[in-house]
Write a protein that holds these residues in place. Structure first.
Motif, short mmCIF file in Angstrom:
data_model
loop_
_atom_site.label_atom_id
_atom_site.label_comp_id
_atom_site.label_asym_id
_atom_site.label_seq_id
_atom_site.Cartn_x
_atom_site.Cartn_y
_atom_site.Cartn_z
N PRO A 151 -73.12 -115.95 62.46
CA PRO A 151 -72.98 -114.57 61.95
C PRO A 151 -71.95 -113.72 62.69
N GLY A 152 -71.51 -114.18 63.86
CA GLY A 152 -70.45 -113.45 64.57
C GLY A 152 -69.07 -113.65 63.96
N GLU A 153 -68.98 -114.60 63.04
CA GLU A 153 -67.69 -114.85 62.37
C GLU A 153 -67.68 -114.15 61.03
N TRP A 154 -66.75 -113.22 60.88
CA TRP A 154 -66.71 -112.50 59.60
C TRP A 154 -65.29 -112.06 59.26
N LEU A 155 -65.13 -111.75 58.01
CA LEU A 155 -63.89 -111.17 57.50
C LEU A 155 -64.26 -109.99 56.62
N GLU A 156 -63.35 -109.04 56.53
CA GLU A 156 -63.51 -107.96 55.55
C GLU A 156 -62.25 -107.90 54.70
N LEU A 157 -62.45 -107.74 53.41
CA LEU A 157 -61.34 -107.65 52.48
C LEU A 157 -61.33 -106.25 51.88
N LEU A 158 -60.18 -105.60 51.91
CA LEU A 158 -60.05 -104.30 51.26
C LEU A 158 -59.59 -104.55 49.82
N LEU A 159 -60.46 -104.20 48.89
CA LEU A 159 -60.17 -104.47 47.48
C LEU A 159 -59.82 -103.17 46.76
N GLU A 160 -58.54 -102.91 46.65
CA GLU A 160 -58.10 -101.70 45.95
C GLU A 160 -58.03 -101.97 44.46
N PRO A 161 -58.05 -100.90 43.65
CA PRO A 161 -57.91 -101.12 42.21
C PRO A 161 -56.59 -101.84 41.93
N GLY A 162 -56.65 -102.81 41.06
CA GLY A 162 -55.44 -103.57 40.73
C GLY A 162 -55.23 -104.79 41.60
N SER A 163 -56.11 -104.97 42.60
CA SER A 163 -55.94 -106.13 43.48
C SER A 163 -56.66 -107.35 42.91
N LEU A 164 -56.22 -108.50 43.40
CA LEU A 164 -56.88 -109.77 43.10
C LEU A 164 -57.36 -110.35 44.42
N TYR A 165 -58.62 -110.79 44.47
CA TYR A 165 -59.04 -111.56 45.64
C TYR A 165 -59.35 -112.98 45.21
N ILE A 166 -59.15 -113.89 46.14
CA ILE A 166 -59.45 -115.29 45.88
C ILE A 166 -60.29 -115.82 47.03
N LEU A 167 -61.43 -116.41 46.71
CA LEU A 167 -62.25 -117.11 47.71
C LEU A 167 -62.27 -118.57 47.31
#
Ligand SMILES: O=C(O)CCC(=O)C(=O)O
Ligand SMILES: [Fe+2]
Ligand SMILES: [Mn+2]
Length: 221
Positions: A151-167
């Motif tokens: 649980p100490g390993e994490w990421l945060e993604l800032l998702l603005e309108p118009g963005s695409l995220y890929i996991l």
């Protein structure tokens, strides 16, 4: 947002729209958790939200299922799209998926109200394959990924309108993902107030479930 309107950098390692608990996890997930800000033009955002609005408006927001991952949402599974939207979805497919990947059809559309949020979960491996790609519309949000074993390993993604995220790969299987509720919605020191957010989510089919087999995907993953 108060102040200059510029992104506060915070102290932790970050690469643009992704920040993490340390440089190792950031570099390990460099290709597995990707944000592409401005993937959609303003006209494309408008095309999608105009097309989705009437369909979403017919539904009610759902709350308080004690075991549910998502709160304050309505959703639909959409298989028929206008030509303009199909062109957008094809761009998503080309950007996020490999030629050998078959997409789960229909596309999942999720409408989170300003108070809505998504608790940490890993999408079902039974129904969803190795890649999840989502477009965000209307307002910004923060997606947090936390390693299920560390649980100490994490990421945060800032998702603005118009963005695409890929996991994909490890980011999809070894990390839970969540959308932070308004009170907790920060990207580092930057407050990211939650408004209504619509996401359009494409997923690959589990690799063993080719088009030749009977397809019975669930209403959602
Ligand atoms: O809204 C999103 O981008 C993600 C939704 C999600 O995690 C899910 O439906 O499993
Ligand atoms: Fe999910
Ligand atoms: Mn889901």
């Amino acid at each position: 947002m108060a102040g200059s309107g510029r992104l506060a950098l915070g102290t932790l390692p970050r690469q643009g729209w992704v920040r993490g608990s340390g440089p190792a996890v950031l570099s390990r997930l460099r290709d597995a958790a990707v944000v592409r800000p401005g993937f959609l033009s303003a006209a494309e955002e408008e095309t999608l939200s105009r097309e989705l609005e009437p369909q979403l408006r017919r539904r009610r927001y759902e709350y308080d299922h004690w075991d549910a991952a998502i709160h304050g949402f309505r959703e639909t599974e959409k298989s028929r799209w206008s030509e303009a939207s199909r062109a957008i979805l094809q761009r998503v497919q080309a950007a996020a998926f490999g030629p050998g990947q078959t997409l789960l059809s229909p596309v999942h559309v999720l409408d989170l109200e300003p108070r809505g949020y998504i608790k940490p979960h890993v999408d079902s491996i039974k129904f969803c394959g190795s890649t999840i790609a989502g477009l965000s519309l209307l307002s910004s949000s923060v997606m947090r990924l936390v390693h299920t074993q560390e649980p100490g390993e994490w990421l945060e993604l800032l998702l603005e309108p118009g963005s695409l995220y890929i996991l994909r790969g490890s980011a999809r299987y070894d990390f839970s993902h969540e959308i932070l509720r308004d009170e907790e919605s920060f990207f580092g020191e930057r407050r990211v107030p939650r408004g209504r957010r619509i996401s359009v989510i494409c997923r690959s089919l589990p690799e063993r479930m080719g088009p030749a087999e009977p397809r019975q995907p669930p209403p959602a993953c």
